[in-house]
Write a protein that holds these residues in place. Structure first.
Motif, PDB file in Angstrom:
ATOM      1  N   GLN A 248       0.835  -1.199   0.000  1.00  0.00           N
ATOM      2  CA  GLN A 248       0.000   0.000   0.000  1.00  0.00           C
ATOM      3  C   GLN A 248       0.867   1.245   0.000  1.00  0.00           C
ATOM      4  O   GLN A 248       2.030   1.212   0.405  1.00  0.00           O
ATOM      5  CB  GLN A 248      -0.917   0.020   1.229  1.00  0.00           C
ATOM      6  N   ARG A 249       0.253   2.345  -0.448  1.00  0.00           N
ATOM      7  CA  ARG A 249       0.940   3.628  -0.409  1.00  0.00           C
ATOM      8  C   ARG A 249      -0.098   4.737  -0.233  1.00  0.00           C
ATOM      9  O   ARG A 249      -1.149   4.714  -0.879  1.00  0.00           O
ATOM     10  CB  ARG A 249       1.741   3.860  -1.688  1.00  0.00           C
ATOM     11  N   GLU A 250       0.211   5.681   0.641  1.00  0.00           N
ATOM     12  CA  GLU A 250      -0.648   6.843   0.833  1.00  0.00           C
ATOM     13  C   GLU A 250      -0.277   7.905  -0.210  1.00  0.00           C
ATOM     14  O   GLU A 250       0.886   8.296  -0.317  1.00  0.00           O
ATOM     15  CB  GLU A 250      -0.480   7.412   2.242  1.00  0.00           C
TER      16      GLU A 250
ATOM     17  N   THR B 253      -1.345  11.682  -2.037  1.00  0.00           N
ATOM     18  CA  THR B 253      -2.118  12.919  -1.946  1.00  0.00           C
ATOM     19  C   THR B 253      -2.839  13.166  -3.269  1.00  0.00           C
ATOM     20  O   THR B 253      -2.189  13.222  -4.319  1.00  0.00           O
ATOM     21  CB  THR B 253      -1.206  14.115  -1.635  1.00  0.00           C
TER      22      THR B 253
ATOM     23  N   GLY C  99      -8.009   1.100  -4.412  1.00  0.00           N
ATOM     24  CA  GLY C  99      -7.774   2.271  -3.578  1.00  0.00           C
ATOM     25  C   GLY C  99      -9.044   2.669  -2.881  1.00  0.00           C
ATOM     26  O   GLY C  99     -10.143   2.278  -3.276  1.00  0.00           O
ATOM     27  N   HIS C 100      -8.904   3.456  -1.832  1.00  0.00           N
ATOM     28  CA  HIS C 100     -10.042   3.915  -1.048  1.00  0.00           C
ATOM     29  C   HIS C 100     -10.165   5.421  -1.210  1.00  0.00           C
ATOM     30  O   HIS C 100      -9.269   6.171  -0.837  1.00  0.00           O
ATOM     31  CB  HIS C 100      -9.866   3.560   0.428  1.00  0.00           C
TER      32      HIS C 100
ATOM     33  N   THR D 188      -5.086  12.279   2.233  1.00  0.00           N
ATOM     34  CA  THR D 188      -4.430  11.281   1.392  1.00  0.00           C
ATOM     35  C   THR D 188      -5.424  10.195   1.007  1.00  0.00           C
ATOM     36  O   THR D 188      -6.453  10.012   1.657  1.00  0.00           O
ATOM     37  CB  THR D 188      -3.233  10.624   2.106  1.00  0.00           C
ATOM     38  N   ARG D 189      -5.069   9.489  -0.031  1.00  0.00           N
ATOM     39  CA  ARG D 189      -5.860   8.353  -0.492  1.00  0.00           C
ATOM     40  C   ARG D 189      -4.935   7.148  -0.579  1.00  0.00           C
ATOM     41  O   ARG D 189      -3.809   7.253  -1.052  1.00  0.00           O
ATOM     42  CB  ARG D 189      -6.464   8.654  -1.860  1.00  0.00           C
ATOM     43  N   ARG D 190      -5.427   6.016  -0.125  1.00  0.00           N
ATOM     44  CA  ARG D 190      -4.600   4.812  -0.092  1.00  0.00           C
ATOM     45  C   ARG D 190      -4.780   4.005  -1.373  1.00  0.00           C
ATOM     46  O   ARG D 190      -5.883   3.568  -1.692  1.00  0.00           O
ATOM     47  CB  ARG D 190      -4.967   3.955   1.112  1.00  0.00           C
TER      48      ARG D 190
ATOM     49  N   SER E 179      -3.373   0.548  -3.504  1.00  0.00           N
ATOM     50  CA  SER E 179      -2.800  -0.746  -3.148  1.00  0.00           C
ATOM     51  C   SER E 179      -2.695  -1.643  -4.371  1.00  0.00           C
ATOM     52  O   SER E 179      -3.367  -1.432  -5.386  1.00  0.00           O
ATOM     53  CB  SER E 179      -3.657  -1.438  -2.076  1.00  0.00           C
TER      54      SER E 179
END
Length: 235
Positions: A42-44, A46, A192-193, A220-222, A224
């Motif tokens: 996963q990565r946060e 922007t 992603g969320h 931020t948006r995650r 994955s």
């Protein structure tokens, strides 16, 4: 033939079959322990785009007056936007409907939406404040990740997920004491969320003196990427 002859024949056949399978032979293809697992990275991120929906509203005794007031506010908004570069502009629903009281029409009410999108948050915030001064109200603000940024991040995440899957496969083979392993199936997915749409202001027009640009914080948006699959272990 008596029973003893049949017994001797069966023993001979069994000896011939066993003679063609050497001791310690490797199992046939497809045999061995199968292990299924999943890895995810996963990565946060922007969001780099902002989308705003504003609305011009009016209410009067006659529908023509409602229409004229809405059109005047939208024309004023258009003049503001003509000098604002980097903002994508669109219009939404235009609706005029009667207002009832005790089954009698006592007036008319109408609205039209103005849709704005930009990657320049500061400029869009400034324009929102100016449009509020023209009588438009902010209905909602949402943040999104542009397709170029999404593709780049997801490509990196897929590479990381595949590497993590291979590393996990090697570790599992070692943990189970296998001499080697083979990947027999694998599937890759991304996701992603999205942050929720965030109402910023009450859905009502503000006076010019109150038209202060809103504070915008996209957060931020995650994003994955995951790999699911199975390996076969050979001992």
């Amino acid at each position: 033939m008596d029973r003893r002859w049949w017994l001797a024949a069966l023993l001979l056949i069994g000896w011939i079959v066993n003679a063609h399978v050497p001791a310690g032979a490797a199992p046939a293809e497809g045999e061995g322990s199968r292990v299924s697992f999943r890895v995810e990275v996963q990565r946060e991120v922007t969001p780099d785009r902002m989308r705003v929906r504003m609305r011009a509203t009016a209410e009067a005794e006659q529908p023509a007056r409602v229409q004229n007031e809405i059109n005047a506010r939208m024309q004023a908004a258009r003049r503001v936007l003509e000098s604002s570069e980097g903002i994508t502009v669109g219009t939404g629903q235009y609706r005029i409907h009667p207002v009832y009281r005790k089954e009698r029409i006592i007036g008319w009410r109408g609205s039209q939406d103005l849709l704005l999108e930009s990657g320049d948050f500061a400029r869009l915030a400034e324009v929102m404040g100016r449009l509020q001064a023209q009588g438009l109200a902010v209905q909602e603000v949402s943040y999104l990740i542009s397709e170029p940024l999404r593709r780049r991040i997801e490509s990196d995440l897929v590479d990381e997920a595949v590497a993590a899957f291979r590393a996990r496969a090697r570790q599992l083979a070692t943990d189970f004491g296998a001499r080697r392993h083979t990947v027999i199936e694998a599937s890759v997915s991304t996701g992603g969320h999205a942050p929720p749409v965030r109402p910023l202001l009450r859905a009502q027009a503000l006076e010019a003196a109150d038209a202060v640009p809103p504070v915008l914080a996209p957060g931020t948006r995650r994003l994955s990427a995951s790999v699911s699959g199975s390996i076969r272990l050979a001992y």
